[in-house]
Design an enzyme around this catalytic site. Structure first.
Site, PDB file in Angstrom:
ATOM      1  N   ARG A   1      -2.197  18.262 -51.408  1.00 53.20           N
ATOM      2  CA  ARG A   1      -1.967  18.171 -49.961  1.00 53.20           C
ATOM      3  C   ARG A   1      -1.419  19.484 -49.413  1.00 53.20           C
ATOM      4  O   ARG A   1      -1.778  19.908 -48.317  1.00 53.20           O
ATOM      5  CB  ARG A   1      -1.011  17.015 -49.659  1.00 53.20           C
TER       6      ARG A   1
ATOM      7  N   LYS B   1       7.407  15.211 -39.637  1.00 50.73           N
ATOM      8  CA  LYS B   1       6.640  14.880 -38.431  1.00 50.73           C
ATOM      9  C   LYS B   1       6.834  13.401 -38.059  1.00 50.73           C
ATOM     10  O   LYS B   1       7.154  13.070 -36.931  1.00 50.73           O
ATOM     11  CB  LYS B   1       5.137  15.175 -38.631  1.00 50.73           C
TER      12      LYS B   1
ATOM     13  N   ARG C   1       4.802   6.071 -51.526  1.00 47.89           N
ATOM     14  CA  ARG C   1       3.381   6.234 -51.230  1.00 47.89           C
ATOM     15  C   ARG C   1       2.640   6.718 -52.470  1.00 47.89           C
ATOM     16  O   ARG C   1       3.157   7.532 -53.223  1.00 47.89           O
ATOM     17  CB  ARG C   1       3.214   7.252 -50.091  1.00 47.89           C
TER      18      ARG C   1
END
Ligand code: ADP
Ligand code: ADP
Ligand code: ZN
Length: 229
Positions: A182, A24, A171
């Site tokens: 997630r 994305k 991250r």
């Protein structure tokens, strides 16, 4: 007939949905630049708050590190605030990673009102085993948040951002445990939105398993097709 999504008529209000790691963020800036609309990633907004140590950043951090969604009301307020500053004249926008729940989706519709509807919603669909490879190999720029991948999208100079030369980092939530959480959160909370937008007739499904360039071409081709008279 005038085009359904003609940006000059009703605004091009693009939403990007897809599992974590679908690409994305990678596609967001390409699309937004092509159609000249402002864009934002809700994850980036949270990370900015975290960096600045704001109250919102501290609250969001707990959820982000364990791979859970930040509560709806907090997230909705933050994104609506961005929208108020960036969509004042209803000329279109792109949201990456928002909405992620049906409640967020209805809050967005309410904020836009009747005359300025949501759509198109681009759903980037990627196989689960690919997602894990993408997330664990992702490296992001500490300054501009641009993302790279150690294999599929490496930077020109190892460990440095192509755009601003800042150091690339991994991250905190791209570790295996947080990735699992997630993907679970996605399945339970966000995947229902695919059906939600399909029923509203604004869903564009894109096969995100292809190369970055091919996925971009497919998205742009689908969006351009909407503008055929
Ligand atoms: P998201 O914003 O959906 O979480 P990203 O855009 O950050 O995903 O992409 C996740 C990782 O996968 C990054 O390391 C990125 O460079 C890489 N990536 C993105 N799109 C592709 C693709 N089509 N093929 C291979 N790797 C990709
Ligand atoms: P991803 O690569 O998983 O798509 P993001 O950068 O979009 O990651 O989001 C990182 C984290 O920020 C999420 O795991 C979640 O904790 C929080 N977050 C981002 N967007 C939302 C949202 N719309 N609703 C709730 N939490 C969100
Ligand atoms: Zn950078």
């Amino acid at each position: 007939m005038k085009a359904l999504f003609d940006k000059d008529v009703i605004g091009l209000n693009i939403i990007l949905i897809g599992p974590p790691g679908a690409g994305k963020g990678t596609q967001a800036s390409l699309i937004a630049n092509k159609y000249d609309i402002p864009f934002v990633s809700s994850g980036d907004l949270f990370r900015d708050h975290r960096k600045l140590g704001t109250e919102l950043g501290l609250l969001a951090e707990k959820y982000m590190n364990s791979g859970q969604l930040v509560p709806d009301q907090v997230t909705i307020n933050m994104v609506m605030d961005w929208l108020a500053k960036n969509n004042g004249n209803n000329s279109g926008f792109l949201l990456d990673g928002f909405p992620r729940t049906v409640d967020q989706a209805t809050a967005l519709e309410k904020a836009l009102g009747d005359k300025n509807s949501v759509g198109p919603s681009i759903y980037i669909n990627v196989d689960q085993d690919q997602l894990i490879i993408r997330l664990t190999g992702r490296r992001v720029c500490m300054d501009c948040q641009l993302s790279f991948h150690i294999h599929s999208n490496p930077p020109i100079h190892e460990g440095k951002c192509d755009k601003c030369s800042a150091t690339l980092t991994q991250r905190e939530d791209d570790n295996f445990d947080a990735v699992r959480a997630r993907l679970d959160a996605y399945k339970h909370n966000t995947e229902p939105l695919v059906d939600y937008y399909f029923k509203k007739n604004v869903l564009i499904e894109i096969n995100g398993n292809k190369t970055i360039d091919q996925v971009s071409l497919d998205i742009i081709e689908s969006l351009d097709r909407l503008n055929v008279n």
